[in-house]
Write a protein that holds these residues in place. Sequence first.
Motif, short mmCIF file in Angstrom:
data_model
loop_
_atom_site.label_atom_id
_atom_site.label_comp_id
_atom_site.label_asym_id
_atom_site.label_seq_id
_atom_site.Cartn_x
_atom_site.Cartn_y
_atom_site.Cartn_z
N GLU A 599 11.27 -1.74 6.50
CA GLU A 599 12.51 -2.43 6.38
C GLU A 599 13.76 -2.04 5.96
OE1 GLU A 599 10.16 -7.00 6.29
OE2 GLU A 599 11.53 -6.12 4.72
N ALA A 600 13.59 -1.18 4.93
CA ALA A 600 14.79 -0.38 4.13
C ALA A 600 15.40 0.68 5.02
CB ALA A 600 14.72 -0.38 2.61
N ILE A 601 14.31 1.39 5.42
CA ILE A 601 14.80 2.58 6.03
C ILE A 601 14.31 2.97 7.56
CG2 ILE A 601 14.50 5.29 5.65
CD1 ILE A 601 13.96 4.88 2.58
N GLY A 602 13.10 2.55 7.69
CA GLY A 602 12.66 2.64 9.21
C GLY A 602 11.24 3.17 9.13
N PRO A 603 10.48 3.16 10.25
CA PRO A 603 9.13 3.72 10.28
C PRO A 603 8.96 5.36 10.23
CG PRO A 603 9.89 3.18 12.31
CD PRO A 603 10.95 2.74 11.53
N ILE A 604 9.98 5.89 10.12
CA ILE A 604 9.92 7.45 10.16
C ILE A 604 9.69 7.80 8.68
CG2 ILE A 604 11.19 7.97 12.03
CD1 ILE A 604 13.52 8.54 10.11
N ALA A 605 10.08 6.85 7.55
CA ALA A 605 9.68 7.09 6.15
C ALA A 605 8.33 6.52 5.80
CB ALA A 605 11.05 6.49 5.58
N LYS A 606 7.62 6.01 6.78
CA LYS A 606 6.39 5.24 6.35
C LYS A 606 5.52 6.22 5.61
CE LYS A 606 2.14 3.37 8.29
NZ LYS A 606 1.53 3.32 9.47
N PRO A 607 5.14 5.96 4.29
CA PRO A 607 4.30 6.79 3.44
C PRO A 607 2.71 7.01 4.09
CG PRO A 607 5.01 4.81 2.14
CD PRO A 607 5.52 4.47 3.59
N GLU A 608 2.49 8.13 3.90
CA GLU A 608 1.39 8.79 4.38
C GLU A 608 0.05 8.24 3.56
OE1 GLU A 608 -1.41 10.96 7.02
OE2 GLU A 608 0.64 10.35 7.30
N ARG A 609 0.57 8.32 2.20
CA ARG A 609 -0.40 7.99 1.27
C ARG A 609 0.46 7.05 0.17
NH1 ARG A 609 -5.24 10.66 -0.34
NH2 ARG A 609 -5.35 8.84 -1.67
N VAL A 610 -0.26 6.01 -0.49
CA VAL A 610 -0.05 5.19 -1.42
C VAL A 610 -0.86 5.36 -2.75
CG1 VAL A 610 1.20 3.12 -2.38
CG2 VAL A 610 1.61 3.73 -0.04
N ILE A 611 -0.38 5.83 -3.69
CA ILE A 611 -1.34 6.19 -4.87
C ILE A 611 -0.91 5.41 -5.89
CG2 ILE A 611 -2.54 7.83 -6.45
CD1 ILE A 611 -0.64 9.31 -3.22
N PHE A 612 -1.82 4.41 -6.49
CA PHE A 612 -1.18 3.49 -7.70
C PHE A 612 -1.81 4.35 -8.90
CE2 PHE A 612 0.08 0.04 -5.07
CZ PHE A 612 -0.65 -0.09 -4.06
N THR A 613 -0.98 4.38 -9.80
CA THR A 613 -1.29 5.17 -11.22
C THR A 613 -0.54 4.30 -12.26
OG1 THR A 613 -1.00 7.05 -12.10
CG2 THR A 613 0.70 6.43 -10.58
N PRO A 614 -1.10 4.14 -13.36
CA PRO A 614 -0.59 3.56 -14.55
C PRO A 614 0.50 4.26 -15.24
CG PRO A 614 -2.54 4.60 -15.33
CD PRO A 614 -2.70 4.79 -13.61
N GLU A 615 0.57 5.54 -14.97
CA GLU A 615 1.77 6.33 -15.46
C GLU A 615 2.14 7.52 -14.51
OE1 GLU A 615 1.66 7.94 -19.66
OE2 GLU A 615 -0.26 6.94 -19.62
N LEU A 616 3.25 8.27 -14.66
CA LEU A 616 3.32 9.32 -13.63
C LEU A 616 3.77 10.46 -14.70
CD1 LEU A 616 6.37 7.65 -11.45
CD2 LEU A 616 4.14 8.58 -10.81
N PRO A 617 3.68 11.75 -14.43
CA PRO A 617 3.82 12.98 -15.21
C PRO A 617 5.19 13.03 -15.40
CG PRO A 617 3.05 13.54 -13.16
CD PRO A 617 3.02 12.09 -13.10
#
Length: 659
Positions: A599-617
Motif C-alpha cells: 500500500e505504501a510503496i507498491g508490489p515491486i517492494a514486496k518482501p521476499e522474506r519477513v524474519i521476526f526477531t526480538p533484536e537486531l544486531p
Amino acid sequence: MTDDGEPDLEARLVEQETFEPPASFVEQANVADESIYEEFEEDWPHAWTQAADMLDWDSAYSEVLDESEGPFYEWFADGTLNASYNCVDRHVENGDKNRAAIQWEGEHGETRTYTYQDLYREVNEFAAALRDLGVEEDDVVTLYMPMVPELPIAMLACARIGAPHSVVFAGFSADALATRMNAADSRYLITCDGYYRRGEPLDHLQKANDGLSSVEHGVDATVVVDRLGEDGFGHDLKGNQHDWDGLVEAHQSARVEPVERNAEDMLFLMYTSGTTGQPKGVKHTTGGYLAYTTWTSHAVLDLEPEDTYWCSADIGWITGHSYIVYGPLSLGTTTVMYEGTPDFPERDRLWELVEKYAVDVFYTAPTAVRAFMKWGSQFPERHDLSSLRLLGTVGEPINPRAWKWYYKHIGNEECPIVDTWWQTETGGMMITTLPGINTMKPGSAGPPLPGIDARVVDATGEEIEAGHAGYLTVSRPWPGMLRTLYQNDERFIEEYWNEYSDPDADRWVYFPEDGAKIDDDGYITILGRVDDVLNVSGHRLGTMEIESAIVGVEGVAEAAVVGGDHEVTGEAVYAYVILEDGYEGTGEMHDAIVEGVNEAIGPIAKPERVIFTPELPKTRSGKIMRRLLEEIANGEELGDTTTLRNPDIVEDIQVKVQD
C-alpha cells in the motif's frame, strides 16, 4: 566503508573471456574510430559540442560549460531550444513525417502506430488542451501512467509548453503518488482508468484518486485516459477530472508554437529513492540532458533513423525517459513500446515482437535476461531474431553467464552487447563499450565513455591499482548530469559531492555510491551499491521508505531491510522485524506487513522474506549492522561481530532465516 576508513569491498578477480565486435558491425557503426577518446580528452569540454550540435537550437550557445559555481554546473547555458520540437517537429519538416515514431503493442495484441506526423498532431492537440486547463510555463505536471502511447505524448506536450513533467511509475502506490505530488507542488495530474497485467484489468484510477485525496495543496485538474473501455471499473469523472479523448477532440487541429526554453530550464523531475528521508527530486534540464541522451543513443546504441528500436524498460523510470522517449525520438528513430509482461501469454512474447517488428536494437535489464535464461532457449528459438544488430543491458551489472547466454541465444553470437552503467542522476550512459570500437568483457561494463572522467578510488580518494576494488567516482561534469535536487541544494551537495570533493580548492567529485574494480585495460566492473538502496528487478528502492512502511503496521516496533541475492530479480527484499510486546510473528502479521509495503510503496517492494526477531544486531552506538543482515540473507560467512552490543542475536537470526 569500515570504521577505520578502509574499503570494505572485495575484488573477486577471474580471468575474463573477451569478444570482438563483428567486422560487419564495425563497418556500419556510427562511431568506429578509437581516436574519439583522445579527441574528447584533448578538447574537453569543447568536444561536447558534438552532442549539442545534434540538436536544433532556437538561439545558439556561446559557452559550452560554465564551471564558476561548481557543483552547480551549467551546459550551453545561453542557448535556447525546445525538446518537443527536437523530438517531433524537425523530423516532419525534414521530410520524415511518414516514418513510424512510436510502435505500440498492447498486452492483448492490439497495436497503434504513430508516424512523426501523427505524433506532431497529437502532441500539439494535447499541448493546447493543457494550456486551456491552466497549465503555464514552469508548472510541474505529474504523469501517473502505464505503458500507453499517451504517456510519451503527454511528456512531449508538457515539454512543448515549457511545463516540466514528473512521471510516477504506475506500479507505485497511492501514497507514493501523493508524496511526489506534494514534494513537487504539482497541481496537475495525467493518469488513466486502468491497464492490463497478465490478461487482467487493473483499476488504476481508484489508486490515483486515493493519492489525490492526500495531496496537501489540492489539484487544479486531472486528465484520465480511457484505456480499458468496456473492461473499466465504472468510475465517473467528477469535478475537475477530464477525459483525454474529449479534450483532444475539443482541440482538434490545434497548433501550439514550441516555447523557447533556456538550456538550463528544467525539462523534468524524477523522484528516486534515497537512503535517508523522502525521495529525491532529481532535476534534469533541457539542453544538456537532451544533447547527452541524443549523443549516447547515437554512439552507444548505434541508432539510425531507419532503425526499429526497442527498450523494454518502463517510462516510469529514467531508462524509459532517456532511451524510449527523448534519445530515440530526437534521432528520428522508430521506438517500440509494449504494455505487458515478458511471459504473457507465453514466455516467448518478447521474441514474438522482435520478429513481428523486425527490431534492430534491443535494450533490456539483466533481470530479464536471467528470467529468459531460466525459462530456456526453446522460447527464442521459436522466432526469427536475425533482424537484431545490437543488444544492450541496463539497470544493474550482468553476470558473465547471463551475458554469454544473451550473446548466444538472442544475438546468435553476431550482435555486440553494450553493458551500460548509469543512474537517474547521470541522465544517460556513463560507462560502457562503444560497440564499433571496444572489445567486450562479459561482466565488465567497460571503459568510461569519451569525455567521462570516471575513476575507482580508495576510502581516501586515491586512485587504486588495477585489480583492486574501491569506490566509483566521476571527477569532471558531463552534459546529462542532474543540476540539483528540487528545492534542496543542500541535500544535493550532501548526497553526491561531499565524500571526495574539496570545496576550498573548488574541486568537485561526484560519488554515485557504487563499488567497483578496474582492470589493466581501464575496464570498470560495477560491484554494487555501497549504501542502503536495493536494486530489485532494476528498480532502485530506498530501504528507509520500505522500513517506514513496515513500521507503520500496527504492532511493529522496528524494522531493518536489506537485499538478498535472487536468481531472477537480482536482489530481493529481506525484512527483519521486531514486534511490540503482545504481538506475535504469525502468518496474519506477516501478511499485514506485506500488505503495508504494498500500500505504501507498491508490489515491486514486496518482501521476499519477513524474519521476526526480538533484536537486531547493533553497534554499541545503536547503529544497525545491515552488512551482517545481508550476509545472513545470502548464507555467507559472517564478518566480525565483536563490535556488536548483542552478538548472540546473530546466531539466533541465522537459524530463523535457514528454517
